[in-house]
Design an enzyme around this catalytic site. Structure first.
Site, short mmCIF file in Angstrom:
data_model
loop_
_atom_site.label_atom_id
_atom_site.label_comp_id
_atom_site.label_asym_id
_atom_site.label_seq_id
_atom_site.Cartn_x
_atom_site.Cartn_y
_atom_site.Cartn_z
N LYS A 23 0.82 -1.22 0.00
CA LYS A 23 0.00 0.00 0.00
C LYS A 23 0.85 1.27 0.00
O LYS A 23 2.07 1.22 0.25
CB LYS A 23 -0.94 -0.03 1.22
N TYR A 39 -12.25 -3.27 -3.23
CA TYR A 39 -12.84 -3.35 -1.89
C TYR A 39 -14.38 -3.38 -1.96
O TYR A 39 -15.04 -2.83 -1.07
CB TYR A 39 -12.38 -2.17 -1.04
N PHE A 52 -15.59 2.78 7.52
CA PHE A 52 -14.16 3.01 7.34
C PHE A 52 -13.75 3.12 5.88
O PHE A 52 -12.59 3.41 5.59
CB PHE A 52 -13.33 1.93 8.05
N ARG A 96 -1.20 -14.19 4.45
CA ARG A 96 -1.97 -13.54 5.53
C ARG A 96 -1.29 -13.72 6.88
O ARG A 96 -1.33 -12.83 7.73
CB ARG A 96 -3.41 -14.05 5.54
N ARG A 121 2.88 -6.35 9.61
CA ARG A 121 2.14 -5.27 10.29
C ARG A 121 2.56 -5.13 11.74
O ARG A 121 2.67 -4.01 12.27
CB ARG A 121 0.63 -5.56 10.18
N ASN A 141 -1.75 -0.04 7.05
CA ASN A 141 -1.17 -1.29 7.53
C ASN A 141 -0.34 -1.99 6.46
O ASN A 141 -0.18 -3.21 6.48
CB ASN A 141 -2.26 -2.19 8.11
N HIS A 155 -1.87 -5.64 1.61
CA HIS A 155 -3.11 -6.41 1.46
C HIS A 155 -2.76 -7.79 0.93
O HIS A 155 -1.87 -7.92 0.09
CB HIS A 155 -4.03 -5.71 0.43
N GLU A 198 -9.34 -11.14 -7.52
CA GLU A 198 -8.39 -10.03 -7.47
C GLU A 198 -7.30 -10.17 -8.55
O GLU A 198 -6.91 -9.18 -9.18
CB GLU A 198 -7.76 -9.95 -6.07
#
Ligand code: IDP
Length: 140
Positions: free
Chosen positions: A14, A54, A62, A90, A107, A117, A120, A131
């Site tokens: 990100k 998203y 949020f 993950r 993170r 964070n 993704h 995705e």
């Protein structure tokens, strides 16, 4: 002995990671774990791309600040491959909230934020397929 079929996961490093000069550090963790890079690209995510990526979050409170954040500068989009790549990514990323993520995770070691964070990773085989096809249609 049964071989687990190789799996692919979509990863987005990100804008906070790019701004902070942490792209190499994040990539190094995936590579050191043994995941292989399939493709990688510096991308300026647009608002429309954020809405699609998203899609399940667009109605959440949020989401508007998340959209502003994710479009605030370049990101690095990539696909990695390896045994159980989705779960492995993950686990390496750690819990969503950087303040609560375990030390040793990306993170947990490098983020102090629930929004900013750093990274993704796809959360299921279905999300990964969606995705990857969305960000890299040539791989879909
Ligand atoms: P994940 O990235 O760990 O899979 P999701 O629940 O899918 O987490 O949320 C997507 C992203 O939205 C998070 O990575 C984070 O950047 C942001 N986010 C999630 N929950 C919150 C929140 O409560 N406040 C601010 N940002 C959030």
């Amino acid at each position: 002995m049964t071989d687990t079929p190789t799996q692919r996961s979509f990863v987005l490093i990100k804008p906070d990671a790019v701004r902070r000069g942490l792209v190499g550090a994040v990539l190094a963790r995936f590579e050191a774990k043994g995941l292989r890079l399939v493709t990688l690209q510096l991308r300026q995510v647009t608002g429309e791309e954020s809405d699609q990526h998203y899609a399940e979050h667009v109605d959440r409170p949020f989401y508007p600040p998340l959209r502003t954040f994710i479009t605030s500068g370049p990101s690095v989009a990539l696909v990695v491959e390896g045994d159980e790549a989705i779960e492995v990514v993950r686990a390496l990323n750690g819990a969503t909230d950087g303040r609560k993520a375990a030390p040793g995770t990306i993170r947990g070691d490098l983020s102090l934020s629930n929004r900013e964070n750093l990274v993704h990773g796809s959360d299921s085989p279905e999300s990964a397929a969606r995705e990857i096809a969305f960000w890299f249609p040539e791989l879909g």
